[in-house]
Design an enzyme around this catalytic site. Structure first.
Site, mmCIF file in Angstrom:
data_model
loop_
_atom_site.group_PDB
_atom_site.id
_atom_site.type_symbol
_atom_site.label_atom_id
_atom_site.label_comp_id
_atom_site.label_asym_id
_atom_site.label_seq_id
_atom_site.Cartn_x
_atom_site.Cartn_y
_atom_site.Cartn_z
ATOM 1 N N MET A 1 7.138 33.331 52.242
ATOM 2 C CA MET A 1 7.586 32.497 53.341
ATOM 3 C C MET A 1 8.236 31.222 52.819
ATOM 4 S SD MET A 1 4.769 32.713 56.337
ATOM 5 C CE MET A 1 4.337 34.291 57.059
ATOM 6 N N CYS A 2 8.802 30.460 53.716
ATOM 7 C CA CYS A 2 9.491 29.227 53.356
ATOM 8 C C CYS A 2 8.496 28.119 53.039
ATOM 9 C CB CYS A 2 10.410 28.792 54.490
ATOM 10 S SG CYS A 2 11.580 30.072 55.011
ATOM 11 N N GLN A 3 9.023 27.003 52.591
ATOM 12 C CA GLN A 3 8.204 25.830 52.270
ATOM 13 C C GLN A 3 8.711 24.635 53.077
ATOM 14 O OE1 GLN A 3 5.740 25.157 49.534
ATOM 15 N NE2 GLN A 3 5.394 27.358 49.561
ATOM 16 N N ILE B 1 12.695 24.623 52.117
ATOM 17 C CA ILE B 1 13.192 25.577 51.132
ATOM 18 C C ILE B 1 13.044 26.962 51.735
ATOM 19 C CG2 ILE B 1 12.851 26.574 48.841
ATOM 20 C CD1 ILE B 1 11.780 23.876 47.940
#
Length: 258
Positions: free
Chosen positions: A1-3, A78
């Site tokens: 997953m994204c940050q 991100i």
């Protein structure tokens, strides 16, 4: 997953230290290689930097790391693509205008069954479920409060309602700000730390870098940093509970609203 990475302060502050470690997760210490972005509120203005290349090697990210932009509200993201191809139009954070103010949003997770609002003023430019969710949130808020920003308690109640509806479609960790208030919602994973006097040194997890904040601050400074996972290994980060929506202002959560 994204940050996700966010910062809310009581005085304009740069995010260089946290952003250094955060950028490393975009292709160096983690595999989030599908673009990144960061937004800085400055008064009524908002600087946004986006790039669809990995943040760990992006020349634009290098510029931001070396350019100490001071802001009271910052949102960074991100991307690890799940819905929508890699492309600049799909990089977070997304920005729209409401009530004469910019609103900025970044999302971690996916809500793949959420459909776009075909009649709302706000419509997505890219193909992500994240941007669809952001537009739906703003359309709902604008319908409830068409003319001006309401008292924060009223806005919080509506935002919590629409957040719960969207979260039924999947994982909905997000950061949202209009430059005055900073909202953080946890669906699965999000945490924060409030740095205030007495300040101490902090060491990054993703880079061998330590900063002594006592040398860079005044006793009245207060800074809240919000992230998907803790950025430092010598500080106590507070986990946000699943389903919890926090509002930060002046470097601290407004706990009376929760």
């Amino acid at each position: 997953m994204c940050q996700l990475l966010g910062m809310n302060c009581n005085v304009p502050t740069d995010i260089c230290f946290s952003f250094e470690g955060f950028c490393a997760r975009g292709g160096k210490t983690d595999d989030h290689k599908d673009g990144w972005g960061i937004a800085f509120f400055e008064g009524l203005g908002c600087r946004v930097f986006l790039d669809d290349s990995p943040s760990s090697t992006s020349p634009v990210a290098t510029l931001v790391r070396q350019y100490p932009i001071k802001s009271m509200n910052v949102i960074a993201h991100i991307r690890k693509a799940t819905v929508g191809p890699v492309g600049l139009e799909n990089c977070h954070p997304f920005k729209r205008e409401l009530w004469g103010r910019y609103w900025v949003f970044a999302h971690n997770g996916d809500v793949p069954t959420l459909e776009a609002d075909p009649e709302g003023i706000y419509r997505p430019v890219g193909q992500t479920d994240s941007e669809r969710a952001f537009c739906l949130m703003l359309n709902t808020i604008r319908q409830r409060f068409p003319n001006r920003k309401p008292p924060i308690a009223d806005l919080y109640a509506v935002l919590r309602e629409v957040t719960a509806d969207i979260a039924q479609h999947g994982i909905f960790n997000y950061l949202l700000s209009d430059g005055e208030h900073f909202f953080a919602h946890c669906s699965t994973k999000l945490c924060y730390i409030v740095r205030q006097a007495p300040f101490a040194a902090a060491h990054l997890i993703d880079e061998d870098l330590t900063v002594d904040f006592q040398e860079l601050t005044t006793p009245s400074d207060r800074v809240a940093v919000i992230a998907t996972t803790s950025l430092t290994d010598n500080e106590a980060w507070t986990p946000i509970q699943p389903g919890e929506l926090l509002v930060f202002q002046d470097g601290a959560p407004l706990l009376a609203l929760v």
